[in-house]
Write a protein that holds these residues in place. Structure first.
Motif, PDB file in Angstrom:
ATOM      1  N   TYR A  63     -56.447 104.781  -9.823  1.00 25.22           N
ATOM      2  CA  TYR A  63     -57.859 104.891  -9.460  1.00 25.22           C
ATOM      3  C   TYR A  63     -58.590 105.676 -10.560  1.00 25.22           C
ATOM      4  O   TYR A  63     -58.126 106.755 -10.965  1.00 25.22           O
ATOM      5  CB  TYR A  63     -58.049 105.668  -8.158  1.00 25.22           C
ATOM      6  CG  TYR A  63     -57.586 104.979  -6.907  1.00 25.22           C
ATOM      7  CD1 TYR A  63     -58.440 104.154  -6.173  1.00 25.22           C
ATOM      8  CD2 TYR A  63     -56.298 105.176  -6.407  1.00 25.22           C
ATOM      9  CE1 TYR A  63     -58.032 103.538  -4.997  1.00 25.22           C
ATOM     10  CE2 TYR A  63     -55.872 104.570  -5.236  1.00 25.22           C
ATOM     11  CZ  TYR A  63     -56.743 103.758  -4.541  1.00 25.22           C
ATOM     12  OH  TYR A  63     -56.333 103.151  -3.375  1.00 25.22           O
ATOM     13  N   ILE A  65     -62.243 107.187 -10.639  1.00 28.14           N
ATOM     14  CA  ILE A  65     -63.393 107.394  -9.760  1.00 28.14           C
ATOM     15  C   ILE A  65     -64.391 108.307 -10.450  1.00 28.14           C
ATOM     16  O   ILE A  65     -64.026 109.409 -10.893  1.00 28.14           O
ATOM     17  CB  ILE A  65     -62.947 108.009  -8.421  1.00 28.14           C
ATOM     18  CG1 ILE A  65     -61.934 107.092  -7.734  1.00 28.14           C
ATOM     19  CG2 ILE A  65     -64.145 108.252  -7.510  1.00 28.14           C
ATOM     20  CD1 ILE A  65     -61.205 107.740  -6.580  1.00 28.14           C
ATOM     21  N   ARG A  79     -68.579 105.218  -8.538  1.00 26.91           N
ATOM     22  CA  ARG A  79     -68.026 104.014  -9.149  1.00 26.91           C
ATOM     23  C   ARG A  79     -66.512 104.150  -9.111  1.00 26.91           C
ATOM     24  O   ARG A  79     -65.956 105.101  -9.661  1.00 26.91           O
ATOM     25  CB  ARG A  79     -68.498 103.863 -10.588  1.00 26.91           C
ATOM     26  CG  ARG A  79     -67.969 102.613 -11.320  1.00 26.91           C
ATOM     27  CD  ARG A  79     -68.444 102.619 -12.765  1.00 26.91           C
ATOM     28  NE  ARG A  79     -68.081 101.392 -13.474  1.00 26.91           N
ATOM     29  CZ  ARG A  79     -66.918 101.191 -14.092  1.00 26.91           C
ATOM     30  NH1 ARG A  79     -65.982 102.146 -14.067  1.00 26.91           N
ATOM     31  NH2 ARG A  79     -66.683 100.057 -14.726  1.00 26.91           N
ATOM     32  N   ALA A  80     -65.852 103.232  -8.433  1.00 26.29           N
ATOM     33  CA  ALA A  80     -64.389 103.258  -8.317  1.00 26.29           C
ATOM     34  C   ALA A  80     -63.807 102.062  -9.070  1.00 26.29           C
ATOM     35  O   ALA A  80     -64.096 100.912  -8.725  1.00 26.29           O
ATOM     36  CB  ALA A  80     -63.970 103.213  -6.854  1.00 26.29           C
ATOM     37  N   GLU A  81     -63.030 102.345 -10.095  1.00 29.28           N
ATOM     38  CA  GLU A  81     -62.309 101.301 -10.822  1.00 29.28           C
ATOM     39  C   GLU A  81     -60.848 101.362 -10.384  1.00 29.28           C
ATOM     40  O   GLU A  81     -60.184 102.389 -10.555  1.00 29.28           O
ATOM     41  CB  GLU A  81     -62.427 101.507 -12.327  1.00 29.28           C
ATOM     42  CG  GLU A  81     -61.702 100.462 -13.151  1.00 29.28           C
ATOM     43  CD  GLU A  81     -61.913 100.626 -14.642  1.00 29.28           C
ATOM     44  OE1 GLU A  81     -60.934 100.524 -15.403  1.00 29.28           O
ATOM     45  OE2 GLU A  81     -63.077 100.880 -15.047  1.00 29.28           O
ATOM     46  N   ASP A  83     -57.078  99.713 -10.503  1.00 30.92           N
ATOM     47  CA  ASP A  83     -56.095  98.830 -11.126  1.00 30.92           C
ATOM     48  C   ASP A  83     -54.961  98.604 -10.141  1.00 30.92           C
ATOM     49  O   ASP A  83     -54.375  99.565  -9.615  1.00 30.92           O
ATOM     50  CB  ASP A  83     -55.534  99.456 -12.410  1.00 30.92           C
ATOM     51  CG  ASP A  83     -56.592  99.587 -13.492  1.00 30.92           C
ATOM     52  OD1 ASP A  83     -57.444  98.695 -13.586  1.00 30.92           O
ATOM     53  OD2 ASP A  83     -56.572 100.599 -14.220  1.00 30.92           O
ATOM     54  N   ALA A 105     -69.862  94.771  -6.984  1.00 31.00           N
ATOM     55  CA  ALA A 105     -68.408  94.704  -7.063  1.00 31.00           C
ATOM     56  C   ALA A 105     -68.003  93.589  -8.017  1.00 31.00           C
ATOM     57  O   ALA A 105     -68.610  92.514  -8.038  1.00 31.00           O
ATOM     58  CB  ALA A 105     -67.792  94.468  -5.688  1.00 31.00           C
ATOM     59  N   THR A 106     -66.982  93.845  -8.816  1.00 32.67           N
ATOM     60  CA  THR A 106     -66.420  92.831  -9.701  1.00 32.67           C
ATOM     61  C   THR A 106     -64.910  92.808  -9.553  1.00 32.67           C
ATOM     62  O   THR A 106     -64.290  93.808  -9.150  1.00 32.67           O
ATOM     63  CB  THR A 106     -66.763  93.095 -11.181  1.00 32.67           C
ATOM     64  OG1 THR A 106     -66.160  94.349 -11.583  1.00 32.67           O
ATOM     65  CG2 THR A 106     -68.259  93.158 -11.402  1.00 32.67           C
ATOM     66  N   THR A 136     -58.102  94.124 -11.862  1.00 35.05           N
ATOM     67  CA  THR A 136     -58.945  95.321 -11.807  1.00 35.05           C
ATOM     68  C   THR A 136     -60.203  94.996 -11.026  1.00 35.05           C
ATOM     69  O   THR A 136     -60.880  94.003 -11.312  1.00 35.05           O
ATOM     70  CB  THR A 136     -59.321  95.802 -13.221  1.00 35.05           C
ATOM     71  OG1 THR A 136     -58.132  96.137 -13.940  1.00 35.05           O
ATOM     72  CG2 THR A 136     -60.230  97.030 -13.144  1.00 35.05           C
ATOM     73  N   THR A 137     -60.488  95.817 -10.048  1.00 33.58           N
ATOM     74  CA  THR A 137     -61.735  95.662  -9.314  1.00 33.58           C
ATOM     75  C   THR A 137     -62.568  96.923  -9.482  1.00 33.58           C
ATOM     76  O   THR A 137     -62.035  98.033  -9.535  1.00 33.58           O
ATOM     77  CB  THR A 137     -61.478  95.371  -7.812  1.00 33.58           C
ATOM     78  OG1 THR A 137     -62.726  95.144  -7.157  1.00 33.58           O
ATOM     79  CG2 THR A 137     -60.772  96.526  -7.129  1.00 33.58           C
ATOM     80  N   VAL A 138     -63.884  96.744  -9.604  1.00 33.35           N
ATOM     81  CA  VAL A 138     -64.819  97.859  -9.763  1.00 33.35           C
ATOM     82  C   VAL A 138     -65.861  97.765  -8.666  1.00 33.35           C
ATOM     83  O   VAL A 138     -66.485  96.713  -8.482  1.00 33.35           O
ATOM     84  CB  VAL A 138     -65.500  97.833 -11.149  1.00 33.35           C
ATOM     85  CG1 VAL A 138     -66.521  98.964 -11.251  1.00 33.35           C
ATOM     86  CG2 VAL A 138     -64.467  97.942 -12.262  1.00 33.35           C
ATOM     87  N   SER A 140     -69.271  99.722  -7.070  1.00 34.59           N
ATOM     88  CA  SER A 140     -70.321 100.729  -7.207  1.00 34.59           C
ATOM     89  C   SER A 140     -70.938 100.969  -5.836  1.00 34.59           C
ATOM     90  O   SER A 140     -71.119 100.027  -5.049  1.00 34.59           O
ATOM     91  CB  SER A 140     -71.390 100.248  -8.193  1.00 34.59           C
ATOM     92  OG  SER A 140     -70.827 100.017  -9.469  1.00 34.59           O
TER      93      SER A 140
END
Length: 467
Positions: A63, A65, A79-81, A83, A105-106, A136-138, A140
């Protein structure tokens, strides 16, 4: 988690499509198994006490963050990325997230469709995710993070304090301030940065990797390299002073709020001494740093073993500190796979208190056992067996702590000190940073001691009523 003394299933996965068996295939034919079609990731991992907690279909590895907190309105932007790696082909997957608004979100850099139902945040990428593949998701988000009332009445999640806020997550309060797979069976590494007004400090787990002030704000970046269950992640914002140092085994950072600093002057030295003590008794300290956070005063009715930096609302007494430091081995590094096995956290940390008293205050663990054993059979300590709490509302009740510790003392009496302390060290070492069940522990005890211990564990861990 420290409580005052009363004295003074595995993931459900869809079946694979079956190919014809090799026994039925013509000689020389290559048999292929049909690929699994993409499915929606499961909502919940099937925890016996919290069935909707966590999510299936993937394993989080890391994570990243980034938070920005504003005192006005207790406003948080995040914003949380994340993996992760799939364990099957996924058409969509879920994260646990409570409150706040998702602004985007991506998945692998491409916008994903977002839907929410209760605490489930469902992301659908434009193309399915392959099985056994990294992604990987991001996400916001922004808003005012919420406080949760647990089934047992305790408060967790995002807790406003007089000059800031504290985030505490047992069992699932972390979902109030970042989206994730919030079940202890999915541990991950963390990088967490927090931007706050420059007169405040933001404290988290692990080591401080950056502190940078610009434009009236300071960013504090914290790095946790070892796997951590999300309920052990923390943020504390306020007027803290960071004290660096360490004992013989590991460096440490102790965060003292200015409101409590005068009462907590002994805490840094105590943390160092207790970490060294634990390393001698339980085996090598499992993390790259140790420490504590002492808050601004009464905020919750409990302390919490947040990884590498246990949180206390005010200056802790000696045994409370011992309890949370012991958790760094038992609960934080060696973590239950489900919440039913909470006694593997609390029974061990309580017995850590008894061992500290035995070695430092001349109060034998046998005397502590006898005091609890003398309680009337109607006392709440006997209300259920420690390895089988009846519901989510009871995972922090007395039997989990004190009868759990009593079970360990009965084990010690049965196998002798040499085997008992070998069991503790082996348990902490062989399952370092892993998830475990009670059956793993009882099997280890029989292996080390060479004894059949079924009757002992049936009596103390599983049988109703006073043994």
């Amino acid at each position: 988690m420290r409580r005052p003394s009363p004295l003074v299933p595995a993931l459900l996965v869809p079946a694979l499509l079956l190919a014809p068996s090799a026994a039925c295939a013509p000689a020389g034919t290559t048999v292929r198994t049909a690929e699994q079609p993409p499915v929606a990731g499961a909502k919940g991992v099937g925890d016996p006490l919290f069935p909707t907690m966590g999510n299936g279909g993937y394993d989080v590895r890391h994570y990243a963050i980034a938070l920005s907190w504003e005192p006005k309105g207790n406003a948080l932007t995040g914003r949380a990325e994340i993996d992760a790696r799939t364990d099957r082909a996924l058409s969509s997957f879920s994260l646990d997230f409570h409150g706040m608004d998702v602004t985007g979100a991506t998945v692998d850099g491409t916008p994903a469709a977002v839907s929410r139902r209760g605490d489930e945040l469902r992301l659908t990428p434009p193309h399915p995710l392959a099985a056994d593949a990294p992604f990987t998701t991001v996400i916001s988000y922004r808003g005012t993070p919420l406080t949760i009332t647990d089934p047992d009445g305790a408060k967790e999640g995002w807790l406003p304090s007089p000059d800031g806020a504290v985030a505490l997550g047992e069992p699932n309060g972390s979902m109030t301030w970042f989206p994730g797979n919030h079940h202890p069976s999915d541990k991950a590494a963390y990088d967490l940065s927090v931007s706050v007004p420059e007169d405040l400090t933001a404290v988290s787990n692990g080591e401080l990797s950056k502190q940078e002030t610009s434009g009236g704000r300071t960013v504090f970046a914290w790095h946790t390299a070892e796997p951590m269950a999300s309920y052990l992640a923390t943020v504390a914002i306020g007027k803290f002073r960071l004290e660096r140092g360490g004992g013989r085994t590991v460096p440490q950072t102790v965060a003292l709020h200015t409101a409590q600093a005068a009462h907590a002057v002994k805490v840094p030295a105590q943390v160092a001494a207790m970490t060294d003590w634990g390393a001698r008794l339980f085996g090598p300290y499992p993390f790259s740093s140790t420490g504590a956070t002492v808050g601004s005063g009464p905020l919750t009715k409990y302390a919490l073993e947040t990884q590498t930096r246990p949180f206390f609302t005010h200056a802790p007494d000696e045994l409370s500190l011992v309890h949370e430091i012991t958790h760094q081995w038992f609960g934080d590094s060696v973590t239950p796979r489900t919440w039913r096995d909470m006694w593997l956290n609390e029974g061990f940390a309580t017995y850590g208190e008894w061992l500290w008293e035995e070695q430092h205050d001349g109060v034998g663990a046998a005397r502590s056992f006898d005091e609890y054993n003398a309680l009337d059979r109607h006392d709440k300590i006997w209300s259920f067996p420690p390895a089988n709490p009846p519901s989510a509302a009871h995972i922090s009740d007395d039997p989990v702590y004190y009868r759990g510790a009593m079970a360990l003392h009965r084990l010690r009496e049965t196998v002798g000190d040499s085997d008992f302390f070998t069991i503790l060290r082996t348990w902490a070492t062989e399952h370092r940073h892993a998830n475990v069940r009670t059956e793993d522990f009882t099997s280890l005890c029989e292996k080390v001691s060479g004894k059949n211990l079924k009757s002992l564990f049936d009596t103390w861990l599983y049988r109703q009523g006073k043994p």
